[in-house]
Design an enzyme around this catalytic site. Structure first.
Site, PDB file in Angstrom:
ATOM      1  N   CYS A 266       0.766  -1.254   0.000  1.00  0.00           N
ATOM      2  CA  CYS A 266       0.000   0.000   0.000  1.00  0.00           C
ATOM      3  C   CYS A 266       0.793   1.299   0.000  1.00  0.00           C
ATOM      4  O   CYS A 266       0.556   2.143  -0.852  1.00  0.00           O
ATOM      5  CB  CYS A 266      -1.009  -0.044   1.122  1.00  0.00           C
ATOM      6  N   ARG A 334       4.858  -8.342  -1.000  1.00  0.00           N
ATOM      7  CA  ARG A 334       4.686  -7.274  -1.989  1.00  0.00           C
ATOM      8  C   ARG A 334       5.528  -6.056  -1.601  1.00  0.00           C
ATOM      9  O   ARG A 334       5.425  -5.567  -0.488  1.00  0.00           O
ATOM     10  CB  ARG A 334       3.204  -6.914  -2.121  1.00  0.00           C
TER      11      ARG A 334
HETATM   12  N1  LIG Z   1      -3.549  -5.122   2.203  1.00  0.00           N
HETATM   13  C1  LIG Z   1      -3.866  -4.193   3.076  1.00  0.00           C
HETATM   14  O1  LIG Z   1      -3.382  -4.193   4.202  1.00  0.00           O
HETATM   15  C2  LIG Z   1      -4.817  -3.106   2.741  1.00  0.00           C
HETATM   16  C3  LIG Z   1      -5.307  -2.946   1.455  1.00  0.00           C
HETATM   17  N2  LIG Z   1      -6.167  -1.909   1.157  1.00  0.00           N
HETATM   18  C4  LIG Z   1      -6.717  -1.777  -0.196  1.00  0.00           C
HETATM   19  O2  LIG Z   1      -7.731  -2.775  -0.352  1.00  0.00           O
HETATM   20  C5  LIG Z   1      -7.746  -3.276  -1.688  1.00  0.00           C
HETATM   21  C6  LIG Z   1      -7.552  -4.786  -1.676  1.00  0.00           C
HETATM   22  O3  LIG Z   1      -6.249  -5.053  -1.174  1.00  0.00           O
HETATM   23  P1  LIG Z   1      -5.807  -6.542  -0.735  1.00  0.00           P
HETATM   24  O4  LIG Z   1      -6.880  -7.145   0.090  1.00  0.00           O
HETATM   25  O5  LIG Z   1      -4.447  -6.416  -0.190  1.00  0.00           O
HETATM   26  O6  LIG Z   1      -5.775  -7.247  -2.174  1.00  0.00           O
HETATM   27  P2  LIG Z   1      -5.491  -8.782  -2.540  1.00  0.00           P
HETATM   28  O7  LIG Z   1      -4.706  -8.744  -3.782  1.00  0.00           O
HETATM   29  O8  LIG Z   1      -4.971  -9.501  -1.340  1.00  0.00           O
HETATM   30  O9  LIG Z   1      -6.944  -9.357  -2.834  1.00  0.00           O
HETATM   31  C7  LIG Z   1      -7.744  -8.939  -3.890  1.00  0.00           C
HETATM   32  C8  LIG Z   1      -8.672 -10.103  -4.259  1.00  0.00           C
HETATM   33  O10 LIG Z   1      -9.633  -9.648  -5.212  1.00  0.00           O
HETATM   34  C9  LIG Z   1      -9.921 -10.731  -6.090  1.00  0.00           C
HETATM   35  N3  LIG Z   1     -10.588 -10.241  -7.301  1.00  0.00           N
HETATM   36  C10 LIG Z   1     -10.056  -9.547  -8.322  1.00  0.00           C
HETATM   37  N4  LIG Z   1     -11.012  -9.292  -9.246  1.00  0.00           N
HETATM   38  C11 LIG Z   1     -12.159  -9.833  -8.801  1.00  0.00           C
HETATM   39  C12 LIG Z   1     -13.485  -9.907  -9.301  1.00  0.00           C
HETATM   40  N5  LIG Z   1     -13.831  -9.360 -10.476  1.00  0.00           N
HETATM   41  N6  LIG Z   1     -14.428 -10.547  -8.571  1.00  0.00           N
HETATM   42  C13 LIG Z   1     -14.097 -11.117  -7.388  1.00  0.00           C
HETATM   43  N7  LIG Z   1     -12.859 -11.079  -6.865  1.00  0.00           N
HETATM   44  C14 LIG Z   1     -11.898 -10.447  -7.558  1.00  0.00           C
HETATM   45  C15 LIG Z   1      -8.563 -11.358  -6.320  1.00  0.00           C
HETATM   46  O11 LIG Z   1      -8.670 -12.684  -6.811  1.00  0.00           O
HETATM   47  C16 LIG Z   1      -7.955 -11.280  -4.908  1.00  0.00           C
HETATM   48  O12 LIG Z   1      -8.221 -12.457  -4.179  1.00  0.00           O
HETATM   49  C17 LIG Z   1      -6.654  -2.497  -2.426  1.00  0.00           C
HETATM   50  O13 LIG Z   1      -7.245  -1.391  -3.046  1.00  0.00           O
HETATM   51  C18 LIG Z   1      -5.733  -2.039  -1.311  1.00  0.00           C
HETATM   52  O14 LIG Z   1      -5.054  -0.858  -1.635  1.00  0.00           O
HETATM   53  C19 LIG Z   1      -6.605  -1.039   2.105  1.00  0.00           C
HETATM   54  C20 LIG Z   1      -6.172  -1.168   3.404  1.00  0.00           C
HETATM   55  C21 LIG Z   1      -5.261  -2.201   3.822  1.00  0.00           C
HETATM   56  O1  LIG Z   2      -3.542   0.967   3.026  1.00  0.00           O
HETATM   57  C1  LIG Z   2      -3.024  -0.013   3.513  1.00  0.00           C
HETATM   58  O2  LIG Z   2      -2.864  -1.072   2.941  1.00  0.00           O
HETATM   59  C2  LIG Z   2      -2.479   0.014   4.893  1.00  0.00           C
HETATM   60  O3  LIG Z   2      -1.094   0.453   4.790  1.00  0.00           O
HETATM   61  C3  LIG Z   2      -0.405   0.486   6.023  1.00  0.00           C
HETATM   62  O4  LIG Z   2      -0.395  -0.809   6.628  1.00  0.00           O
HETATM   63  P1  LIG Z   2       0.639  -1.966   6.208  1.00  0.00           P
HETATM   64  O5  LIG Z   2       1.220  -1.663   4.878  1.00  0.00           O
HETATM   65  O6  LIG Z   2      -0.073  -3.247   6.406  1.00  0.00           O
HETATM   66  O7  LIG Z   2       1.798  -1.939   7.296  1.00  0.00           O
HETATM   67  P2  LIG Z   2       2.511  -0.809   8.184  1.00  0.00           P
HETATM   68  O8  LIG Z   2       2.588  -1.296   9.556  1.00  0.00           O
HETATM   69  O9  LIG Z   2       1.922   0.514   7.963  1.00  0.00           O
HETATM   70  O10 LIG Z   2       3.991  -0.830   7.584  1.00  0.00           O
HETATM   71  C4  LIG Z   2       4.255  -0.402   6.260  1.00  0.00           C
HETATM   72  C5  LIG Z   2       5.748  -0.326   6.046  1.00  0.00           C
HETATM   73  O11 LIG Z   2       6.314   0.761   6.778  1.00  0.00           O
HETATM   74  C6  LIG Z   2       7.415   0.306   7.548  1.00  0.00           C
HETATM   75  N1  LIG Z   2       7.482   1.108   8.788  1.00  0.00           N
HETATM   76  C7  LIG Z   2       6.385   1.281   9.564  1.00  0.00           C
HETATM   77  C8  LIG Z   2       6.456   2.058  10.697  1.00  0.00           C
HETATM   78  C9  LIG Z   2       7.657   2.682  11.050  1.00  0.00           C
HETATM   79  O12 LIG Z   2       7.785   3.411  12.064  1.00  0.00           O
HETATM   80  N2  LIG Z   2       8.742   2.486  10.243  1.00  0.00           N
HETATM   81  C10 LIG Z   2       8.686   1.712   9.116  1.00  0.00           C
HETATM   82  O13 LIG Z   2       9.710   1.580   8.406  1.00  0.00           O
HETATM   83  C11 LIG Z   2       7.134  -1.163   7.817  1.00  0.00           C
HETATM   84  O14 LIG Z   2       8.317  -1.855   8.115  1.00  0.00           O
HETATM   85  C12 LIG Z   2       6.517  -1.581   6.500  1.00  0.00           C
HETATM   86  O15 LIG Z   2       7.499  -1.887   5.542  1.00  0.00           O
HETATM   87  C13 LIG Z   2      -1.139   1.447   6.976  1.00  0.00           C
HETATM   88  O16 LIG Z   2      -0.487   1.451   8.240  1.00  0.00           O
HETATM   89  C14 LIG Z   2      -2.596   1.033   7.155  1.00  0.00           C
HETATM   90  O17 LIG Z   2      -3.276   1.984   7.973  1.00  0.00           O
HETATM   91  C15 LIG Z   2      -3.256   0.976   5.781  1.00  0.00           C
HETATM   92  O18 LIG Z   2      -4.591   0.535   5.897  1.00  0.00           O
END
Ligand SMILES: NC(=O)C1=CN([C@@H]2O[C@H](COP(=O)(O)OP(=O)(O)OC[C@H]3O[C@@H](n4cnc5c(N)ncnc54)[C@H](O)[C@@H]3O)[C@@H](O)[C@H]2O)C=CC1
Ligand SMILES: O=C(O)[C@H]1O[C@H](OP(=O)(O)OP(=O)(O)OC[C@H]2O[C@@H](n3ccc(=O)[nH]c3=O)[C@H](O)[C@@H]2O)[C@H](O)[C@@H](O)[C@@H]1O
EC number: 1.1.1.22
Length: 443
Positions: A266, A334
């Site tokens: 992200c 990732r």
């Molecule tokens: N990974 C994280 O910690 C966070 C992610 N986000 C956001 O949330 C979104 C999802 O991220 P992740 O969960 O990490 O993605 P991910 O890549 O882990 O999962 C996405 C899923 O969507 C499925 N998919 C794709 N096209 C589809 C369709 N047409 N119908 C049904 N399923 C479908 C894929 O097969 C996959 O399983 C992104 O926009 C990301 O930026 C937001 C906050 C935290």
């Molecule tokens: O949009 C998203 O996907 C998410 O992205 C981050 O969450 P995440 O990527 O899961 O993990 P973090 O704990 O934020 O760490 C991100 C990166 O920053 C690094 N980091 C974090 C904190 C810090 O003090 N220093 C530092 O180098 C971590 O090692 C890691 O590589 C945000 O913290 C979430 O709030 C958000 O929802």
């Protein structure tokens, strides 16, 4: 209440499971058949502490279902969340094709009024596109079914996702309809019991809030990495500086840990995307461009330190790595900085032996074939010329110096997360290099 979550990745699976836990009937949908079949068998595709048990419990109670059919999941659903990926396109902007494909599918199959909530991280204006995509499909079949769109960005962190979801600092919802607001407020009510606020706002503000939040956090990290590098030059210790500034409540002590650069799915993607959005309005986000540049350089710092230590000749040296995932408690590789570090070291001729408690299977898919993997942390230290700590997994916190001394060829530790005590390392005969810690103390 019945809802559907489309996209069963880190966000969708956690969201669906946590809603099911409150008694809501949830169907998690994914196009990935293998993923859904595995989930039906109780096999969870990601490593997220606590998730497996929670899924099992909710499946047993009949509240959590998995399906590849979005159409079937729509039956009687009041809300549908879109939680599919929004990876960066070639120019850095968010690729909305997955989100819009889901929106079109909703329009093709919906038979009753529904609130369509975008939970994926999407640029400003996406909800409008989602609305248009649903409407276009309804028009094609002359269906006059009312529907609402809303934006509900997610702020969970991997590795702590369940806790973050259950006890959010805040819930942000962008909507332009009171009906949608009512349904969403009801759905989130169980998570608001400890006075966590739910902030309703207009849709563009909600969409931008997500990018602004991630960009702010990335900025804190790059700022501290820059300060850490200065600390090394002037003979200061960034751990002290961090505590010194972090105890000012206006600054805060979170997310100011220097390291090997931020990674994950992200921060890198979202910083790129907001820069790209701003550019399209002819407004360069100069600060975030610098944040990105500092981060790119920071990922190379560990390899540079190793090369420097060995007088720029690491050909044939065996380097042990502890940790591969971009942060602890996840198997997510990732944008993991470890990949950049491995590339730099391998290109300079080093042999890499790596150990990670859970991310080795993921790493094998993405990292140089030439590296080897160990069974445990000490396995990779056999004949190693150096140890690099790349991910601060708890099991690496208290190293066994006796065993390390016996196994390693050469006693030097490069600590990419500043988890070790420099003096203790030196007392045990190890040269020690952290991030932003004075080189003067090295023996
Ligand atoms: N990974 C994280 O910690 C966070 C992610 N986000 C956001 O949330 C979104 C999802 O991220 P992740 O969960 O990490 O993605 P991910 O890549 O882990 O999962 C996405 C899923 O969507 C499925 N998919 C794709 N096209 C589809 C369709 N047409 N119908 C049904 N399923 C479908 C894929 O097969 C996959 O399983 C992104 O926009 C990301 O930026 C937001 C906050 C935290
Ligand atoms: O949009 C998203 O996907 C998410 O992205 C981050 O969450 P995440 O990527 O899961 O993990 P973090 O704990 O934020 O760490 C991100 C990166 O920053 C690094 N980091 C974090 C904190 C810090 O003090 N220093 C530092 O180098 C971590 O090692 C890691 O590589 C945000 O913290 C979430 O709030 C958000 O929802």
């Amino acid at each position: 209440m019945k809802i559907s979550i489309v996209g069963t990745g880190y966000v969708g699976l956690v969201t669906g499971t946590c809603f099911a836990d409150t008694g809501v009937n949830v169907t998690c949908v994914d196009i990935d058949e293998k993923k859904i079949n595995n989930l039906k068998k109780g096999i969870v595709p990601i490593y997220e502490p606590g998730l497996e048990t929670m899924i099992k419990n909710n499946v047993e109670k009949g509240r959590l279902h998995f399906s590849t059919s979005l159409k079937e999941s729509l039956d009687q659903a009041e809300v549908i969340f879109i939680a599919v990926g929004t990876p960066p396109g070639e120019d850095g902007s968010a690729d909305l094709s997955y989100v819009l494909a889901v929106a079109s599918e909703i329009g093709r199959h919906m038979t009753q009024s529904i609130v369509v909530v975008t939970k994926s991280t999407v640029p400003i204006g996406t909800s409008k596109k989602v609305r248009a995509a649903v409407k276009a499909e309804l028009d094609k079949r002359n269906a006059d079914i009312p529907f609402y769109v809303a934006s509900n960005p997610e702020f969970l962190k991997e590795g702590n996702a369940i806790d973050d979801f259950l006890k959010p600092d805040r819930i942000v919802v962008g909507t332009d309809s009171e009906d949608a607001e009512k349904v969403i407020r009801r759905l989130y009510k169980p998570f608001l019991l400890n006075n966590h606020p739910i902030l309703f706002m207009d849709i563009p503000s909600a969409e931008l809030t997500k990018y602004a939040a991630n960009s702010m956090l990335a900025t804190k990290i790059s700022f501290m990495n820059d300060i850490a590098n200065l600390c090394e030059l002037v003979g200061a210790d960034v751990n002290m500086v961090r505590k010194g500034i972090g105890s000012d409540s206006r600054i805060g002590n979170k997310f100011i840990y220097p390291g090997i650069g931020y990674g994950g799915s992200c921060f890198p993607k979202d910083v790129k995307a907001i820069i790209r959005t701003a550019n399209s309005y002819n407004y360069p986000l100069r600060l975030l461009e610098a944040v990105e540049n500092v981060n790119e350089d920071q990922k190379k710092i560990m390899a540079a330190k190793v090369k420097n230590y060995f007088n720029n000749d690491i050909k044939g040296k065996t380097i042990a790595l502890w940790g591969l995932s971009f942060k602890p408690n996840t198997d997510d590789m990732r944008e993991a900085p470890s990949k950049v570090i491995i590339k730099e070291l391998v290109e300079a001729g080093a042999k890499i032996k790596a150990y990670d408690p859970v991310a080795m299977d993921e790493a094998k898919k993405e990292v140089e074939d030439s590296i080897t993997y160990g069974q445990d942390p000490y396995d990779v230290l056999i004949d190693a010329d150096a140890l690099l700590l790349l991910t601060e997994w708890p099991e690496f916190r208290i190293p066994n110096y006796k065993v390390m001394s016996k196994l390693m060829n050469h006693k030097v530790v490069f600590d990419g997360r500043n988890i070790y005590d420099m003096n203790e390392m030196n007392e045990n005969g190890f040269d020690y290099f952290g991030i932003g810690r004075s080189q003067k103390e090295v023996k």
